[in-house]
Design a protein around this motif. Structure first.
Motif, PDB file in Angstrom:
ATOM      1  N   LEU A   1      37.457  56.616  34.101  1.00  0.00           N
ATOM      2  CA  LEU A   1      38.087  57.400  35.161  1.00  0.00           C
ATOM      3  C   LEU A   1      37.497  57.072  36.526  1.00  0.00           C
ATOM      4  O   LEU A   1      38.095  57.382  37.550  1.00  0.00           O
ATOM      5  N   ASN A   2      36.289  56.460  36.528  1.00  0.00           N
ATOM      6  CA  ASN A   2      35.570  56.153  37.767  1.00  0.00           C
ATOM      7  C   ASN A   2      34.959  54.765  37.656  1.00  0.00           C
ATOM      8  O   ASN A   2      34.601  54.312  36.568  1.00  0.00           O
ATOM      9  N   TYR A   3      34.833  54.123  38.810  1.00  0.00           N
ATOM     10  CA  TYR A   3      34.214  52.802  38.892  1.00  0.00           C
ATOM     11  C   TYR A   3      33.158  52.855  39.983  1.00  0.00           C
ATOM     12  O   TYR A   3      33.407  53.408  41.053  1.00  0.00           O
ATOM     13  N   PHE A   4      31.986  52.288  39.695  1.00  0.00           N
ATOM     14  CA  PHE A   4      30.866  52.380  40.620  1.00  0.00           C
ATOM     15  C   PHE A   4      30.277  51.009  40.906  1.00  0.00           C
ATOM     16  O   PHE A   4      30.369  50.092  40.102  1.00  0.00           O
TER      17      PHE A   4
ATOM     18  N   GLU B   1      31.080  40.450  42.974  1.00  0.00           N
ATOM     19  CA  GLU B   1      31.504  39.101  43.380  1.00  0.00           C
ATOM     20  C   GLU B   1      31.776  38.229  42.157  1.00  0.00           C
ATOM     21  O   GLU B   1      32.682  37.406  42.168  1.00  0.00           O
ATOM     22  N   ILE B   2      30.998  38.419  41.101  1.00  0.00           N
ATOM     23  CA  ILE B   2      31.217  37.644  39.866  1.00  0.00           C
ATOM     24  C   ILE B   2      32.578  37.989  39.272  1.00  0.00           C
ATOM     25  O   ILE B   2      33.308  37.110  38.820  1.00  0.00           O
ATOM     26  N   HIS B   3      32.933  39.270  39.282  1.00  0.00           N
ATOM     27  CA  HIS B   3      34.265  39.665  38.814  1.00  0.00           C
ATOM     28  C   HIS B   3      35.345  38.975  39.640  1.00  0.00           C
ATOM     29  O   HIS B   3      36.310  38.432  39.092  1.00  0.00           O
ATOM     30  N   LYS B   4      35.185  39.009  40.960  1.00  0.00           N
ATOM     31  CA  LYS B   4      36.192  38.417  41.851  1.00  0.00           C
ATOM     32  C   LYS B   4      36.361  36.918  41.597  1.00  0.00           C
ATOM     33  O   LYS B   4      37.477  36.409  41.582  1.00  0.00           O
ATOM     34  N   ILE B   5      35.248  36.220  41.372  1.00  0.00           N
ATOM     35  CA  ILE B   5      35.324  34.781  41.100  1.00  0.00           C
ATOM     36  C   ILE B   5      36.047  34.529  39.781  1.00  0.00           C
ATOM     37  O   ILE B   5      36.917  33.655  39.685  1.00  0.00           O
ATOM     38  N   ASN B   6      35.722  35.306  38.758  1.00  0.00           N
ATOM     39  CA  ASN B   6      36.393  35.146  37.464  1.00  0.00           C
ATOM     40  C   ASN B   6      37.890  35.407  37.571  1.00  0.00           C
ATOM     41  O   ASN B   6      38.696  34.682  36.977  1.00  0.00           O
ATOM     42  N   VAL B   7      38.279  36.412  38.330  1.00  0.00           N
ATOM     43  CA  VAL B   7      39.707  36.705  38.513  1.00  0.00           C
ATOM     44  C   VAL B   7      40.378  35.555  39.267  1.00  0.00           C
ATOM     45  O   VAL B   7      41.483  35.125  38.916  1.00  0.00           O
ATOM     46  N   ALA B   8      39.695  35.016  40.275  1.00  0.00           N
ATOM     47  CA  ALA B   8      40.249  33.868  41.011  1.00  0.00           C
ATOM     48  C   ALA B   8      40.441  32.663  40.094  1.00  0.00           C
ATOM     49  O   ALA B   8      41.328  31.828  40.326  1.00  0.00           O
ATOM     50  N   LEU B   9      39.645  32.592  39.033  1.00  0.00           N
ATOM     51  CA  LEU B   9      39.761  31.496  38.067  1.00  0.00           C
ATOM     52  C   LEU B   9      40.756  31.804  36.949  1.00  0.00           C
ATOM     53  O   LEU B   9      40.902  31.034  36.010  1.00  0.00           O
ATOM     54  N   GLY B  10      41.448  32.931  37.061  1.00  0.00           N
ATOM     55  CA  GLY B  10      42.506  33.250  36.106  1.00  0.00           C
ATOM     56  C   GLY B  10      42.159  34.240  35.024  1.00  0.00           C
ATOM     57  O   GLY B  10      42.986  34.545  34.165  1.00  0.00           O
ATOM     58  N   LYS B  11      40.955  34.777  35.032  1.00  0.00           N
ATOM     59  CA  LYS B  11      40.592  35.784  34.033  1.00  0.00           C
ATOM     60  C   LYS B  11      41.224  37.122  34.426  1.00  0.00           C
ATOM     61  O   LYS B  11      41.392  37.427  35.599  1.00  0.00           O
ATOM     62  N   LYS B  12      41.588  37.898  33.409  1.00  0.00           N
ATOM     63  CA  LYS B  12      42.169  39.219  33.679  1.00  0.00           C
ATOM     64  C   LYS B  12      41.088  40.184  34.174  1.00  0.00           C
ATOM     65  O   LYS B  12      39.897  39.894  34.061  1.00  0.00           O
ATOM     66  N   THR B  13      41.497  41.304  34.691  1.00  0.00           N
ATOM     67  CA  THR B  13      40.548  42.330  35.154  1.00  0.00           C
ATOM     68  C   THR B  13      40.098  43.161  33.945  1.00  0.00           C
ATOM     69  O   THR B  13      40.478  44.312  33.795  1.00  0.00           O
ATOM     70  N   TRP B  14      39.293  42.533  33.091  1.00  0.00           N
ATOM     71  CA  TRP B  14      38.876  43.110  31.819  1.00  0.00           C
ATOM     72  C   TRP B  14      38.063  44.381  31.968  1.00  0.00           C
ATOM     73  O   TRP B  14      38.042  45.215  31.069  1.00  0.00           O
ATOM     74  N   TRP B  15      37.374  44.563  33.081  1.00  0.00           N
ATOM     75  CA  TRP B  15      36.505  45.725  33.247  1.00  0.00           C
ATOM     76  C   TRP B  15      37.288  46.972  33.637  1.00  0.00           C
ATOM     77  O   TRP B  15      36.778  48.070  33.552  1.00  0.00           O
ATOM     78  N   VAL B  16      38.545  46.790  34.057  1.00  0.00           N
ATOM     79  CA  VAL B  16      39.385  47.942  34.386  1.00  0.00           C
ATOM     80  C   VAL B  16      39.919  48.495  33.073  1.00  0.00           C
ATOM     81  O   VAL B  16      40.592  47.799  32.321  1.00  0.00           O
ATOM     82  N   SER B  17      39.588  49.737  32.794  1.00  0.00           N
ATOM     83  CA  SER B  17      39.892  50.331  31.496  1.00  0.00           C
ATOM     84  C   SER B  17      40.558  51.690  31.685  1.00  0.00           C
ATOM     85  O   SER B  17      39.914  52.737  31.549  1.00  0.00           O
ATOM     86  N   PRO B  18      41.863  51.676  32.032  1.00  0.00           N
ATOM     87  CA  PRO B  18      42.553  52.951  32.238  1.00  0.00           C
ATOM     88  C   PRO B  18      42.463  53.847  31.001  1.00  0.00           C
ATOM     89  O   PRO B  18      42.398  53.362  29.886  1.00  0.00           O
ATOM     90  N   PHE B  19      42.454  55.101  31.243  1.00  0.00           N
ATOM     91  CA  PHE B  19      42.351  56.170  30.261  1.00  0.00           C
ATOM     92  C   PHE B  19      40.915  56.389  29.804  1.00  0.00           C
ATOM     93  O   PHE B  19      40.508  57.516  29.639  1.00  0.00           O
ATOM     94  N   GLU B  20      40.135  55.319  29.585  1.00  0.00           N
ATOM     95  CA  GLU B  20      38.742  55.501  29.189  1.00  0.00           C
ATOM     96  C   GLU B  20      37.847  55.648  30.417  1.00  0.00           C
ATOM     97  O   GLU B  20      37.024  56.536  30.483  1.00  0.00           O
TER      98      GLU B  20
END
Length: 173
Positions: free
Chosen positions: A105-108, A84-103
């Protein structure tokens, strides 16, 4: 110091050499997947910030189970993504910094991780979270773009964790 006979597994040649030279660790330059479970049995397996990089996390967790002695324990630490904290930050204009393609491979999250363990034959006996460092972003402490701010936020996060433990208030987390 605790009397345990520890063995580290480090696939990175540089990190392997560093840990052997600097800390005199008993470490192998390999991966868990390359070890033979019939020859390697452990009381405790600890993986910190590894599972999100593994191509087949279920096979990895099952391999860990095969390498544990009877009543052995597995501890896995992963980033808690899509909170939920990620979602609020994205709603406030922050990028999806925790999404790290190539490094990564899975999100939990806690639910998906628990499901993975249970479907791999584990009984989950303890689960916990760390201080959600992304709260600092909600307080306009943008550690993402400022390494010095990052060090400061990380230090405050650690102090929070140590004080919770010191006050024996782990249920608060």
């Amino acid at each position: 110091k605790s009397g345990m006979n520890a063995l580290g597994i480090e696939p990175s040649k540089d990190a392997f050499e560093y840990s052997r030279k600097k800390y005199k660790c008993n470490v192998l330059n390999t991966t868990l997947e390359e070890l033979d479970p019939s020859k390697n049995k452990f009381d405790f397996i600890h993986n910190s910030l590894v599972l999100e990089h593994i191509l087949d996390p279920k096979a990895f967790v099952k391999k860990c189970k095969a390498m544990l002695k009877s009543k052995g324990l597995l501890c896995i630490i992963v980033p808690n993504d899509f909170t939920e904290i990620h979602k609020i930050n994205v709603a406030l204009g922050k990028k999806t910094w925790w999404v790290s393609p190539f490094e990564h491979l899975n999100y939990f999250n806690q639910k998906s991780l628990k499901k993975l363990f249970e479907s791999s034959g584990f009984d989950v006996v303890y689960e916990s979270v760390t201080f959600p460092i992304d709260l600092f972003l909600l307080m306009d402490q943008n550690y993402l773009n400022d390494p010095e701010m990052g060090k400061k936020c990380h230090s405050m996060r650690k102090k929070f964790e140590f004080n919770i433990k010191k006050a024996t208030a782990l249920e608060f987390k």
